[in-house]
Design an enzyme around this catalytic site. Sequence first.
Site, mmCIF file in Angstrom:
data_model
loop_
_atom_site.group_PDB
_atom_site.id
_atom_site.type_symbol
_atom_site.label_atom_id
_atom_site.label_comp_id
_atom_site.label_asym_id
_atom_site.label_seq_id
_atom_site.Cartn_x
_atom_site.Cartn_y
_atom_site.Cartn_z
ATOM 1 N N VAL A 81 -9.399 -4.611 -0.428
ATOM 2 C CA VAL A 81 -10.057 -4.436 0.770
ATOM 3 C C VAL A 81 -11.206 -3.182 0.873
ATOM 4 O O VAL A 81 -12.308 -3.345 1.254
ATOM 5 C CB VAL A 81 -9.040 -3.934 1.802
ATOM 6 C CG1 VAL A 81 -9.461 -3.618 3.217
ATOM 7 C CG2 VAL A 81 -8.079 -5.037 1.874
ATOM 8 N N LYS A 123 9.181 -9.975 6.907
ATOM 9 C CA LYS A 123 8.814 -9.671 5.508
ATOM 10 C C LYS A 123 9.805 -10.071 4.440
ATOM 11 O O LYS A 123 11.074 -10.391 4.753
ATOM 12 C CB LYS A 123 8.400 -8.199 5.533
ATOM 13 C CG LYS A 123 7.328 -7.926 4.504
ATOM 14 C CD LYS A 123 6.044 -7.672 4.912
ATOM 15 C CE LYS A 123 4.970 -7.231 4.037
ATOM 16 N NZ LYS A 123 3.769 -7.195 4.271
#
Length: 358
Positions: free
Chosen positions: A184, A80
């Site tokens: 989402v 990340k």
Amino acid sequence: MSIFSHPAYDKHEQVAFYQDASSGLKAIIAVHNTNLGPSLGGCRMWPYADDGEALNDVLRLSRGMTYKSAMAGLRLGGGKSVIIGDPRKQKTPELLRAMGDFINTLSGRYITAEDSGTSVEDMHIIGEHTEYVSGLIEGSEHGGDPSPSTAYGVFVGLKAAVEHRWGKSDLNGLKVSVQGVGNVGFRLAKLLREAGAELYVTDIFQDNVDRAVNELDAKAVNAEEIFDLDVDLFAPCAMGAILNDDTIARLRAGAIAGAANNQLAEERHAEVLREKGILYSPDYVINAGGIIDVYYQQQAGYDPQRVQEHIETIGVTMQEVFQRAEETGQTTAHVADRVAEERFGHEDTVKKTDSAAA
Ligand code: NAD
């Protein structure tokens, strides 16, 4: 600032720091584990209060990616990156290109993608300076945005939870509360509505709530009320650490299945949920649809059908986790962690497994 003794450091292979004076870029890349393949994970831009907060975030998030990709059956490791700064004020093309230069220094051990504070457009700019960027696919229906795939994966996983908890595959009449109807959450709510579920939604943005009420016939509740509803299933799709002592005591749902990352405030909350008889769907297992999509965007010949089939394996994995948890009396979160560790070859788990087998 310590690294090797940092509480969030977990045998990370590499942590790299970078600053570029002319663009103002200050960024960190953490590569947690590459046993299964190159590390892939989003690039988050956030106005962190200090460097320590940024380091903590990147260490935790990169570790989570290793577990997520391993559970999703991808030949990927976990990594990340974080850019320290306010995306609304400090994000410039120069800064993003400098981020591309930074990513290049890792020679492919880390591949980036969009995350909070970065967009598909930003990935195109980063991609001017590095080939190690995903989520750029042109011409597909979603244009590189992983959110629809994440929502579909959560829907598939949610059905597995319903099947395990109530022994039924029909969602008709199921009462579901959705916290956060953004990228989402709204798509998940739409899939649920199409399957006949009754929806209760909350969001801090009124226009998001209105969209769900108007388009999906959802009932709007306020941000606090969402925890007290008499519903069958709770779908957290907003922020992390939402399952804590206070909220779990209030929840009346029999199952939890949502997209948010790091839903458990602390590891022990998985046990609190188990004791209360609430079936918890481990977050990184159920929300892996996006990383699966991004993985295929990296490969030649993106095939939406193949992506969908892979996302549907989330349902099978969830069933296995639920089953093993029931058989062993362990929490679903614990079972998922051990399965993921077996898959990516976490030293401690492999040692324990070896000595148990010996
Ligand atoms: P988003 O920002 O589009 O949506 C989140 C929504 O939650 C927003 O509408 C926001 O207003 C709302 N929200 C924030 N705090 C809230 C609160 N206290 N109460 C009610 N609503 C609140 O983000 P997203 O892309 O939909 O992601 C949702 C969650 O899923 C995040 O935790 C993210 O890390 C996780 N996730 C997303 C993806 C993806 O593909 N986008 C993949 C894996 C995990």
